[in-house]
Design an enzyme around this catalytic site. Structure first.
Site: not given
Length: 349
Positions: A190, A216, A289, A292, A315, A324
């Protein structure tokens, strides 16, 4: 709540109070700093589109519909000008950006209802559907193999070309720019993970260079770097970063020529500069992004284990990878030419 209890505050006043509140939540761990900044940025954008001097309680569902439409038609601020060689205006907001903006506005009005800034939540009267907002079918974000190879080749060429003699020694960013594109395309972090990275987050174990990514939810992951990326990283740490270091950010990996940690918008500018070096036939605009998506798409297309791809991207759930995985031209034909039940199939001319 009785109507008389509603505070007649302007949109600007309520947005400022709300942004202060979400930023305060970062100190308690209730919100990640990056998430708080996204909420704050979106509600300030909302204020500008709705009219900062209007009274918030006077906004109707129709007014919010109009704001959502204006946002959808608003040029993407990350791409103010297209890269050299690409004509046309800056692209409009992506489907993901529109959906994120709507979520931010909805959260704002939920808080406004509790705080007594509005009598009724106007989001309950919004009639605009996603398709009317410009369509939530995003254009394919992943670069094709040819486009990705062109971008990576330009990044490596930038590194190998050496410093730009037209710039001062302490303003040369070739190694940094090449490293940014290589990390984004090879590892798929990210953009917030990239800009938050510190030099000490990279280490060697068993002869392999790793990046400890702080992602995250407070989760970390150790991602091995491909050798070409590790070599550029080592060169940047040995030569490129010391040139940019002004003692202001002793830990930050990526520095501006003024010695400050790079921001999200700086990363897009770097990609655009490198993209301008790609031959026109293989050049296509892409965001961090989008890179990514490119990482995930090509790793999965190469039959890389899905759990390994999940861990690279950071993830927690395999099901998230579906967002994705973009379609690549010719992949179905290639898959059917080597069928697991039939073996290689020779197609007749």
């Amino acid at each position: 709540m009785r109507p008389s209890d509603v505070q007649r505050l302007t949109v600007a006043e309520t947005v400022d109070r709300y942004a202060e509140m979400v930023r305060a939540k970062t100190s308690t761990g209730a919100l990640a700093p990056g998430t708080a900044e996204v909420y704050a940025r979106d509600v300030h954008t909302f204020a500008g589109l709705a009219g900062p001097e209007r009274v918030l309680d006077d906004l109707s569902g129709e007014d919010v519909d109009e704001v959502l439409l204006r946002f959808a038609r608003k040029p993407d601020g990350r791409r103010v000008r297209p890269p050299r060689g690409e004509g046309g205006a800056a692209p409009l907001q992506s489907a993901a950006s529109q959906a994120r903006f709507r979520r931010s506005v909805s959260a704002f009005f939920q808080y406004a209802t509790i705080a007594g800034w509005v009598q009724l939540n106007p989001m309950l009267a919004v009639t605009l559907k996603p398709k009317q907002r410009g369509g939530l079918r995003a254009e394919r974000r992943a670069l094709t193999a040819e486009q990705a190879e062109g971008l990576l080749g330009a990044a490596r060429g930038l590194v190998e070309a050496g410093p730009d003699e037209g710039r001062r020694v302490d303003q040369r960013t070739e190694l940094r720019d090449g490293l940014i594109v290589l990390l984004l395309a090879a590892v798929g972090p990210r953009v917030s993970e990239l800009t938050r990275a510190n030099a000490e987050d990279f280490f060697v174990n068993g002869g392999t260079r790793y990046w400890r990514v702080f992602g995250k939810g407070g989760r970390t992951r150790d991602v091995p770097l491909p050798r070409p990326v590790a070599e550029v990283l080592d060169a940047y740490l040995a030569e490129g970063r010391p040139r940019l270091d002004r003692g202001r950010e002793p830990k930050a990996l990526l520095l501006s020529w003024r010695g400050r940690r790079l921001a999200r918008g700086d990363v897009q500018a770097v990609i655009d500069r490198v993209q301008a070096r790609v031959e026109p036939g293989r050049r296509r605009s892409v965001t961090p992004h989008g890179l990514r998506h490119t990482t995930a798409t090509h790793l999965l297309a190469a039959a890389t284990d899905m759990d390994a791809v999940r861990r690279v991207l950071g993830h927690s759930d395999l099901s998230t990878l579906g967002r994705y995985r973009d379609e690549l031209p010719g992949e179905l034909e290639a898959a059917m030419r080597v069928h697991p039940l039939l073996g290689p199939v020779q197609h007749r001319p």
